[in-house]
Design a protein around this motif. Structure first.
Motif, mmCIF file in Angstrom:
data_model
loop_
_atom_site.group_PDB
_atom_site.id
_atom_site.type_symbol
_atom_site.label_atom_id
_atom_site.label_comp_id
_atom_site.label_asym_id
_atom_site.label_seq_id
_atom_site.Cartn_x
_atom_site.Cartn_y
_atom_site.Cartn_z
ATOM 1 N N MET A 178 -22.160 -32.243 31.197
ATOM 2 C CA MET A 178 -20.701 -32.149 31.322
ATOM 3 C C MET A 178 -20.083 -31.853 29.963
ATOM 4 O O MET A 178 -20.419 -32.494 28.968
ATOM 5 N N PRO A 179 -19.187 -30.860 29.881
ATOM 6 C CA PRO A 179 -18.532 -30.569 28.606
ATOM 7 C C PRO A 179 -17.738 -31.771 28.109
ATOM 8 O O PRO A 179 -17.045 -32.431 28.891
ATOM 9 N N SER A 180 -17.847 -32.061 26.836
ATOM 10 C CA SER A 180 -17.097 -33.173 26.263
ATOM 11 C C SER A 180 -15.804 -32.705 25.603
ATOM 12 O O SER A 180 -14.892 -33.487 25.376
ATOM 13 N N VAL A 181 -15.728 -31.411 25.301
ATOM 14 C CA VAL A 181 -14.550 -30.846 24.638
ATOM 15 C C VAL A 181 -14.027 -29.701 25.486
ATOM 16 O O VAL A 181 -14.771 -28.782 25.841
ATOM 17 N N GLY A 182 -12.740 -29.750 25.828
ATOM 18 C CA GLY A 182 -12.132 -28.682 26.609
ATOM 19 C C GLY A 182 -11.884 -27.446 25.769
ATOM 20 O O GLY A 182 -11.788 -27.514 24.540
ATOM 21 N N ALA A 183 -11.785 -26.305 26.433
ATOM 22 C CA ALA A 183 -11.589 -25.044 25.729
ATOM 23 C C ALA A 183 -10.237 -25.002 25.019
ATOM 24 O O ALA A 183 -10.121 -24.537 23.899
ATOM 25 N N GLU A 184 -9.191 -25.485 25.670
ATOM 26 C CA GLU A 184 -7.849 -25.510 25.089
ATOM 27 C C GLU A 184 -7.000 -26.482 25.881
ATOM 28 O O GLU A 184 -7.446 -27.046 26.876
ATOM 29 N N MET A 185 -5.754 -26.692 25.442
ATOM 30 C CA MET A 185 -4.874 -27.607 26.128
ATOM 31 C C MET A 185 -4.604 -27.123 27.554
ATOM 32 O O MET A 185 -4.079 -26.032 27.768
ATOM 33 N N PRO A 186 -5.007 -27.905 28.576
ATOM 34 C CA PRO A 186 -4.777 -27.461 29.955
ATOM 35 C C PRO A 186 -3.296 -27.574 30.328
ATOM 36 O O PRO A 186 -2.638 -28.552 29.999
ATOM 37 N N ALA A 245 -20.558 -49.242 50.999
ATOM 38 C CA ALA A 245 -20.192 -47.836 50.841
ATOM 39 C C ALA A 245 -20.326 -47.417 49.380
ATOM 40 O O ALA A 245 -19.936 -48.156 48.471
ATOM 41 N N TYR A 246 -20.867 -46.207 49.175
ATOM 42 C CA TYR A 246 -21.113 -45.725 47.814
ATOM 43 C C TYR A 246 -20.546 -44.338 47.600
ATOM 44 O O TYR A 246 -20.523 -43.494 48.517
ATOM 45 N N TRP A 247 -20.121 -44.101 46.348
ATOM 46 C CA TRP A 247 -19.709 -42.787 45.874
ATOM 47 C C TRP A 247 -20.610 -42.365 44.719
ATOM 48 O O TRP A 247 -21.516 -43.097 44.317
ATOM 49 N N ASP A 248 -20.312 -41.215 44.177
ATOM 50 C CA ASP A 248 -21.087 -40.604 43.095
ATOM 51 C C ASP A 248 -21.359 -41.586 41.948
ATOM 52 O O ASP A 248 -20.446 -42.258 41.454
ATOM 53 N N GLY A 249 -22.624 -41.625 41.516
ATOM 54 C CA GLY A 249 -22.995 -42.521 40.427
ATOM 55 C C GLY A 249 -22.360 -42.163 39.102
ATOM 56 O O GLY A 249 -22.263 -43.008 38.198
ATOM 57 N N GLY A 250 -21.912 -40.903 38.966
ATOM 58 C CA GLY A 250 -21.304 -40.479 37.715
ATOM 59 C C GLY A 250 -20.017 -41.196 37.375
ATOM 60 O O GLY A 250 -19.608 -41.232 36.209
ATOM 61 N N TYR A 251 -19.366 -41.815 38.365
ATOM 62 C CA TYR A 251 -18.135 -42.561 38.085
ATOM 63 C C TYR A 251 -18.400 -43.828 37.289
ATOM 64 O O TYR A 251 -17.516 -44.304 36.568
ATOM 65 N N ARG A 275 -10.107 -30.652 33.559
ATOM 66 C CA ARG A 275 -10.260 -31.452 32.334
ATOM 67 C C ARG A 275 -10.351 -32.939 32.655
ATOM 68 O O ARG A 275 -11.133 -33.670 32.027
ATOM 69 N N ILE A 276 -9.586 -33.401 33.653
ATOM 70 C CA ILE A 276 -9.692 -34.798 34.081
ATOM 71 C C ILE A 276 -11.098 -35.089 34.580
ATOM 72 O O ILE A 276 -11.692 -36.136 34.271
ATOM 73 N N GLU A 277 -11.659 -34.163 35.348
ATOM 74 C CA GLU A 277 -13.021 -34.323 35.859
ATOM 75 C C GLU A 277 -14.028 -34.383 34.719
ATOM 76 O O GLU A 277 -14.945 -35.223 34.716
ATOM 77 N N GLN A 278 -13.871 -33.504 33.720
ATOM 78 C CA GLN A 278 -14.782 -33.501 32.585
ATOM 79 C C GLN A 278 -14.729 -34.824 31.825
ATOM 80 O O GLN A 278 -15.767 -35.396 31.473
ATOM 81 N N ILE A 279 -13.510 -35.318 31.571
ATOM 82 C CA ILE A 279 -13.362 -36.583 30.853
ATOM 83 C C ILE A 279 -13.958 -37.738 31.652
ATOM 84 O O ILE A 279 -14.669 -38.594 31.117
ATOM 85 N N THR A 280 -13.666 -37.755 32.961
ATOM 86 C CA THR A 280 -14.155 -38.835 33.821
ATOM 87 C C THR A 280 -15.666 -38.923 33.808
ATOM 88 O O THR A 280 -16.247 -40.008 33.679
ATOM 89 N N PHE A 281 -16.332 -37.771 33.921
ATOM 90 C CA PHE A 281 -17.787 -37.767 34.056
ATOM 91 C C PHE A 281 -18.524 -37.744 32.719
ATOM 92 O O PHE A 281 -19.748 -37.849 32.696
ATOM 93 N N ALA A 282 -17.811 -37.617 31.609
ATOM 94 C CA ALA A 282 -18.462 -37.624 30.297
ATOM 95 C C ALA A 282 -18.236 -38.930 29.542
ATOM 96 O O ALA A 282 -18.998 -39.261 28.627
#
Length: 305
Positions: free
Chosen positions: A197-205, A167-173, A214-221
């Protein structure tokens, strides 16, 4: 030239723009391309188009796919219903029959048998094994429709994709995109990383949706940052005079270039990677074309790709 194409949903339209511009330049040739998720889709569209009819066919295939992806996207109440379902249910609950619009689009756009037999590029498609979280790379002779679906399989949206009982999921992980394997496989001295994928968030979420984004951005970057740091360290350790191994010689000659979607499209951090609105995709495509055009103008006359 080798290409490392990052995944990130609809942000992949930026990569479409980069490829669209590169395909117009007759001095640019491609040796290998790696990709995860949307990067894998762009990679296989590029390879398929080149195999079937050269640069013009690849440009047409990329444009047609992204247009059809926008047309197939849920709108209005349907789109809102999907967002609500994703937050509260698993895809095995809200999508029990595993309906997958991307499957139809890819099947109609790509002749996978022709691709496997006649690909002019080395292909490296990233997937993540659900069982142990390890990266698995599928090469050009093994690329099938299921491989691309596996590379794009977000577990909150789709059922895991089974290939030969695994079984496989997204390669980005696990690799977004596969950079170290690309360097090992390619003979090109120039490599281009396309980061979407953005590496820097716009502001503190602070809200739940902002935190999830933001978790998604960090995970995939994070894997790209890790691999680029690792390459820099390996190159430094090899030293300019180390000719003792094939890898050391390759690292000494390697020129790694980097195009970033967030640098060209500053509002990207606030955008949704699920947004397939055609105007949004066109804006990203045009940003990718601008970035590639500027890079080509800077590099012209300095190197042969």
């Amino acid at each position: 030239m080798s290409l490392a194409l990052q995944g990130g949903g609809s942000f992949g339209a930026f990569t479409w723009g980069v490829l669209d511009r590169l395909l117009e330049d007759e001095t640019v040739t491609f040796d290998a391309v790696s990709g995860a998720s949307a990067g894998a889709v762009n990679a296989v569209l590029l390879a398929s188009g080149l195999a079937e009819g050269g640069a013009s066919a690849a440009k047409a295939k990329l444009g047609r796919f992204w247009r059809r992806a926008s047309e197939a996207a849920p709108r209005g109440h349907a789109g809102l219903a999907v967002e609500v379902a994703v937050r509260h249910l698993s895809p095995y609950q809200f999508n029990p029959f595993n309906l997958h619009p991307l499957k139809t689009l890819l099947a109609e756009e790509i002749d996978f048998e022709t691709l496997r037999q006649h690909s002019k590029l080395k292909l490296l498609i990233a997937t993540t094994q659900v069982r142990d979280g390890r990266l698995r790379i599928f090469r050009e002779k093994a690329v099938t429709l299921d491989v691309i679906l596996a590379s794009t399989c977000l577990p909150v949206l789709h059922h895991a994709v089974s290939i030969d009982g695994e079984a496989y999921w997204d390669g980005g992980y696990s690799a977004n995109p596969p950079l170290l394997p690309l360097v090992s496989a390619s003979r090109a001295t120039d490599g281009l990383v396309v980061q979407i994928m953005p590496s820097v968030g716009a502001e503190m979420p602070t809200s739940a949706s902002e935190i999830r984004k933001r978790i998604e951005q960090i995970t995939f970057a994070s894997s790209l940052t890790r691999d680029m740091d690792a390459l820099a360290a390996m190159k430094q350790l090899a030293g300019p005079h180390d000719q003792g191994s094939r890898l050391a010689r390759k690292l000494h000659k390697l020129r790694l270039h980097h195009l970033s979607a967030e640098a060209e499209y500053p509002a990207l951090a606030e955008a949704s990677a699920l947004n397939l609105d055609w105007d949004f995709l066109l804006a990203l495509r045009d940003a990718g074309r601008r970035a590639a055009d500027r890079w080509l103008n800077q590099e012209r006359g300095q190197t042969t790709c």
